[in-house]
Design a protein around this motif. Structure first.
Motif, PDB file in Angstrom:
ATOM      1  N   HIS A  47       9.049  19.155 -56.992  1.00  0.00           N
ATOM      2  CA  HIS A  47       9.875  19.317 -58.217  1.00  0.00           C
ATOM      3  C   HIS A  47      11.381  18.965 -58.434  1.00  0.00           C
ATOM      4  O   HIS A  47      11.806  18.659 -57.116  1.00  0.00           O
ATOM      5  CB  HIS A  47       9.587  20.978 -58.238  1.00  0.00           C
ATOM      6  CG  HIS A  47       8.198  21.236 -58.541  1.00  0.00           C
ATOM      7  ND1 HIS A  47       7.352  21.502 -57.625  1.00  0.00           N
ATOM      8  CD2 HIS A  47       7.533  21.572 -59.711  1.00  0.00           C
ATOM      9  CE1 HIS A  47       6.262  21.989 -58.135  1.00  0.00           C
ATOM     10  NE2 HIS A  47       6.202  21.946 -59.473  1.00  0.00           N
ATOM     11  N   CYS A  79      11.052  20.706 -63.304  1.00  0.00           N
ATOM     12  CA  CYS A  79      10.397  19.515 -63.618  1.00  0.00           C
ATOM     13  C   CYS A  79       9.416  18.814 -62.386  1.00  0.00           C
ATOM     14  O   CYS A  79       9.638  19.389 -61.246  1.00  0.00           O
ATOM     15  CB  CYS A  79      11.253  18.300 -63.557  1.00  0.00           C
ATOM     16  SG  CYS A  79      12.528  18.548 -65.039  1.00  0.00           S
ATOM     17  N   ARG A 127       8.372  17.836 -74.557  1.00  0.00           N
ATOM     18  CA  ARG A 127       8.684  17.291 -73.135  1.00  0.00           C
ATOM     19  C   ARG A 127       9.328  15.934 -73.174  1.00  0.00           C
ATOM     20  O   ARG A 127      10.331  15.522 -72.512  1.00  0.00           O
ATOM     21  CB  ARG A 127       7.400  17.199 -72.344  1.00  0.00           C
ATOM     22  CG  ARG A 127       7.183  18.510 -71.791  1.00  0.00           C
ATOM     23  CD  ARG A 127       5.830  18.722 -71.357  1.00  0.00           C
ATOM     24  NE  ARG A 127       5.434  20.073 -70.844  1.00  0.00           N
ATOM     25  CZ  ARG A 127       5.464  21.099 -71.546  1.00  0.00           C
ATOM     26  NH1 ARG A 127       5.733  21.271 -72.788  1.00  0.00           N
ATOM     27  NH2 ARG A 127       5.274  22.386 -71.060  1.00  0.00           N
ATOM     28  N   ALA A 131      13.092  15.378 -72.072  1.00  0.00           N
ATOM     29  CA  ALA A 131      13.513  14.175 -71.054  1.00  0.00           C
ATOM     30  C   ALA A 131      14.553  13.092 -71.623  1.00  0.00           C
ATOM     31  O   ALA A 131      15.338  12.563 -70.694  1.00  0.00           O
ATOM     32  CB  ALA A 131      12.282  13.445 -70.514  1.00  0.00           C
ATOM     33  N   VAL A 140       9.829  11.526 -63.917  1.00  0.00           N
ATOM     34  CA  VAL A 140       9.959  13.227 -63.815  1.00  0.00           C
ATOM     35  C   VAL A 140       9.917  13.891 -64.861  1.00  0.00           C
ATOM     36  O   VAL A 140      10.429  13.297 -66.069  1.00  0.00           O
ATOM     37  CB  VAL A 140      11.506  13.335 -63.396  1.00  0.00           C
ATOM     38  CG1 VAL A 140      11.783  14.586 -63.244  1.00  0.00           C
ATOM     39  CG2 VAL A 140      11.459  12.754 -62.020  1.00  0.00           C
ATOM     40  N   ARG A 141       9.028  14.744 -65.204  1.00  0.00           N
ATOM     41  CA  ARG A 141       8.569  15.348 -66.667  1.00  0.00           C
ATOM     42  C   ARG A 141       8.981  16.902 -66.563  1.00  0.00           C
ATOM     43  O   ARG A 141       8.565  17.649 -65.631  1.00  0.00           O
ATOM     44  CB  ARG A 141       6.950  15.215 -66.572  1.00  0.00           C
ATOM     45  CG  ARG A 141       6.533  15.833 -67.944  1.00  0.00           C
ATOM     46  CD  ARG A 141       5.117  15.772 -68.141  1.00  0.00           C
ATOM     47  NE  ARG A 141       4.569  17.009 -68.736  1.00  0.00           N
ATOM     48  CZ  ARG A 141       3.531  16.726 -69.508  1.00  0.00           C
ATOM     49  NH1 ARG A 141       2.650  15.866 -69.567  1.00  0.00           N
ATOM     50  NH2 ARG A 141       2.909  18.001 -69.975  1.00  0.00           N
ATOM     51  N   PRO A 142       9.866  17.247 -67.586  1.00  0.00           N
ATOM     52  CA  PRO A 142      10.156  18.563 -67.676  1.00  0.00           C
ATOM     53  C   PRO A 142       8.960  19.486 -68.052  1.00  0.00           C
ATOM     54  O   PRO A 142       8.028  19.244 -68.880  1.00  0.00           O
ATOM     55  CB  PRO A 142      11.067  18.700 -68.780  1.00  0.00           C
ATOM     56  CG  PRO A 142      10.862  17.557 -69.399  1.00  0.00           C
ATOM     57  CD  PRO A 142      10.159  16.463 -68.508  1.00  0.00           C
ATOM     58  N   GLU A 143       8.679  20.555 -67.429  1.00  0.00           N
ATOM     59  CA  GLU A 143       7.399  21.512 -67.645  1.00  0.00           C
ATOM     60  C   GLU A 143       7.830  22.760 -68.082  1.00  0.00           C
ATOM     61  O   GLU A 143       7.059  23.610 -68.449  1.00  0.00           O
ATOM     62  CB  GLU A 143       6.684  21.463 -66.232  1.00  0.00           C
ATOM     63  CG  GLU A 143       6.179  20.377 -65.770  1.00  0.00           C
ATOM     64  CD  GLU A 143       4.934  19.529 -66.649  1.00  0.00           C
ATOM     65  OE1 GLU A 143       4.601  20.362 -67.627  1.00  0.00           O
ATOM     66  OE2 GLU A 143       4.796  18.535 -66.500  1.00  0.00           O
TER      67      GLU A 143
END
Length: 176
Positions: A47, A79, A127, A131, A140-143
């Motif tokens: 993360h 992320c 998302r 981003a 890198v993906r925001p969750e």
């Protein structure tokens, strides 16, 4: 049992109204530092955490986050670094990175509560837009977003739905 921990778990609430008092940098560091103690599958650290404090950037984040009802003075975006996930050989269907997002979020929320900050999680956001706004690398993906601030007096009522099952109805004990 540790009554202080149980008390913190029971007393923590999602803040839906925040004041415009700033969140201090040392408070943000204390909350962020707690995430390192959250359970992580295999201690792999898949993360990344993006801290947002600039008012103009927070406004842009709110614009792409319909679930962000409060007006936070700071936000932590949790992320997943999918390059690292794939590098460890996890399949895209592996739930581990998402479970770790949850354990990190719970830890961040409790840490904020413990130092007197109000906090609330947000999962309803674009998302791709987030981003882009935060200029994040493609892998890198925001969750999840953790909103932070100081609770306003007179919080709006919590969201209670009619027909919600009682807590005991959600528990099943093993059958032998």
């Amino acid at each position: 049992m540790n009554d202080a921990v149980l008390h913190a778990i029971r007393a923590r609430r999602v803040a839906r109204a925040l004041t415009d008092a700033p969140v201090e940098r040392d408070q943000l560091r204390a909350v962020l530092d707690s995430a390192r103690y959250a359970p992580h599958a295999g201690n792999r650290r898949l993360h990344r955490y993006v801290v947002v404090t600039r008012p103009s950037l927070l406004r842009a984040v709110r614009m792409v986050s319909p679930g962000m009802l409060q007006r936070p003075m700071a936000a932590i975006v949790v992320c997943v670094d999918w390059a690292k996930v794939h590098g460890y050989g996890f399949s895209p269907a592996n739930p581990g990175p998402y479970i770790d997002v949850g354990t990190a979020a719970a830890t961040l929320l409790l840490a904020a509560h413990s130092i007197g900050l109000a906090a609330g999680p947000v999962t309803s956001f674009s998302r791709i837009a987030l981003a882009t706004i935060l200029n994040m690398p493609a892998e890198v993906r925001p969750e999840l977003i953790i909103c932070l601030g100081h609770a306003a007096t007179g919080q709006p009522p919590g969201m209670r739905r009619q027909g919600q099952p009682r807590w005991d109805d959600l528990i099943q004990w093993e059958r032998g």
